[in-house]
Design a protein around this motif. Structure first.
Motif, PDB file in Angstrom:
ATOM      1  N   HIS A  37      19.606 -32.667  18.845  1.00  0.00           N
ATOM      2  CA  HIS A  37      18.399 -33.345  19.327  1.00  0.00           C
ATOM      3  C   HIS A  37      17.270 -32.323  19.451  1.00  0.00           C
ATOM      4  N   ASP A  39      13.553 -31.553  21.780  1.00  0.00           N
ATOM      5  CA  ASP A  39      12.666 -31.953  22.882  1.00  0.00           C
ATOM      6  C   ASP A  39      11.300 -32.208  22.258  1.00  0.00           C
ATOM      7  N   ARG A  48      10.626 -35.342  26.271  1.00  0.00           N
ATOM      8  CA  ARG A  48      11.732 -36.259  26.029  1.00  0.00           C
ATOM      9  C   ARG A  48      12.618 -35.735  24.904  1.00  0.00           C
ATOM     10  N   GLN A  49      13.901 -36.091  24.978  1.00  0.00           N
ATOM     11  CA  GLN A  49      14.844 -35.649  23.962  1.00  0.00           C
ATOM     12  C   GLN A  49      15.146 -36.814  23.009  1.00  0.00           C
ATOM     13  N   SER A  51      17.489 -37.625  19.368  1.00  0.00           N
ATOM     14  CA  SER A  51      18.435 -37.147  18.355  1.00  0.00           C
ATOM     15  C   SER A  51      17.811 -37.210  16.980  1.00  0.00           C
ATOM     16  N   SER A 263      15.935 -29.470  30.948  1.00  0.00           N
ATOM     17  CA  SER A 263      15.272 -30.292  29.944  1.00  0.00           C
ATOM     18  C   SER A 263      15.194 -31.751  30.398  1.00  0.00           C
ATOM     19  N   CYS A 264      16.320 -32.482  30.404  1.00  0.00           N
ATOM     20  CA  CYS A 264      16.241 -33.938  30.618  1.00  0.00           C
ATOM     21  C   CYS A 264      16.004 -34.322  32.070  1.00  0.00           C
ATOM     22  N   CYS A 269      21.735 -33.700  29.455  1.00  0.00           N
ATOM     23  CA  CYS A 269      21.673 -32.731  28.345  1.00  0.00           C
ATOM     24  C   CYS A 269      22.500 -31.468  28.585  1.00  0.00           C
TER      25      CYS A 269
END
Ligand code: FES
Length: 315
Positions: A37, A39, A48-49, A51, A263-264, A269
């Motif tokens: 994925h 960011d 946001r992440q 894929s 991150s998330c 994540c």
């Protein structure tokens, strides 16, 4: 950070847009493996992440698909407002959901927009001539992104599509997962309820935990009213910090200028993982496996808390 430009934007299904991202400089983008994925740093500061759904042998673009979630936290709405030609910053691809090289056969399960990493995996497995099956569940043909491509392209004979609108067409999962070999691996991505159903069906059919792989999109925030405050000790400095009921460990660390990557911020994540040297975590993430949870020696600091009054963190 990589600067990219939106080279293409398409409607793939009801409320699902795909975006093709290319380097602003025209250079090849860093390579990635299936299940990765990126960011996306959105205008307005949201991160946001998403894929990557293209095959990992692609070099010149990253492709993502985004389901509009009007009740969500704003990321998908911001994504859907982006237009061709707009520039964005993204991270390098990271893979927390890699294929297993030990698998003699791979079973891929996708629910709804969970098709994105699964499609990249299918492309990869097909590219290397590996044995796999893809089972894709969606509300209806109109809601199923890439259904046309999957049913008419080179993957067609490995793909099974199931629609809620055709309930008689749904397979008996218990039967499908029974009597499988121990060198088969199962990968699932989709809504939490769907993933839990697939994973529990596999466990009930005798699959071992190390044959099961999943990627969650979002963590449902549980009831936080009963949260208690607790203390964390920073092992390297012996600094003691209080984590109030309404703050996360990660927030408290950041407020005290202790930087750890994240991150998330939803326990999905795995980026904010730290080791626990003392104390018992109250795991609230969706990232750790059951055996990792029961070892109690690591914690996702963005969402998990403490059972008891104290944790010593290896920071
Ligand atoms: Fe993603 Fe904590 S930041 S799990």
């Amino acid at each position: 950070m990589i600067s990219v430009r939106i080279a293409d934007r398409k409607c793939e299904a009801h409320n699902i847009l795909s975006f093709e991202l290319v380097s602003v400089t025209g250079e090849a983008l860093p390579p990635f493996s299936a299940g990765s994925h990126i960011d996306i740093h959105l205008p307005g500061g949201l991160i946001r992440q998403y894929s990557l759904y293209n095959g990992s042998h692609a070099e010149h673009s990253y492709k993502i698909a985004v389901l509009l979630a009007p009740e969500g936290r704003g990321g998908s709405s911001a994504m859907h407002q982006l237009q061709i030609g707009q520039e964005l910053n993204i991270s390098e691809p990271r893979n927390l959901f890699p294929l297993s090289h030990e698998a003699k056969k791979t079973l891929l399960f996708a629910g709804g927009i969970g098709i994105t990493p699964i499609l990249s995996m299918a492309e990869r497995l097909s590219h290397i001539g590996a044995e796999f099956e893809l089972h894709y569940y969606s509300r209806s043909w109109e809601h199923a992104a890439f259904a046309e491509k999957l049913k008419s392209g080179s993957l067609a004979d490995r793909v099974n599509l199931y629609f809620d609108s055709e309930p008689d067409n749904k397979p008996d999962l218990a039967l499908m997962l029974a009597n499988r070999n121990s060198d088969e691996h199962l990968f699932v991505c989709g809504p939490n309820g769907f993933m839990n159903f697939v994973l529990d069906s596999a466990r009930n059919a005798g699959w071992a935990e190390d044959q099961l792989h999943r990627e969650y999109f979002a963590n449902e925030v549980g009831d936080t009213d009963a949260n208690q405050s607790f203390e964390i000790t920073i092992a390297s400095t012996q600094q003691i910090l209080s984590v109030p009921a309404e703050r996360s460990i990660l927030q408290v660390l950041m407020e005290n200028d202790i930087e750890i990557p994240y991150s998330c911020e939803q326990g999905v994540c795995g980026t904010c993982l730290v080791r626990v040297l003392e104390g018992t975590p109250d795991h609230r993430d969706l990232y750790l496996s059951p055996s990792e949870r029961s070892a109690n020696d690591q914690i996702l600091t963005c969402c998990s808390r403490a059972h008891g009054k104290k944790l010593v963190l290896d920071i």
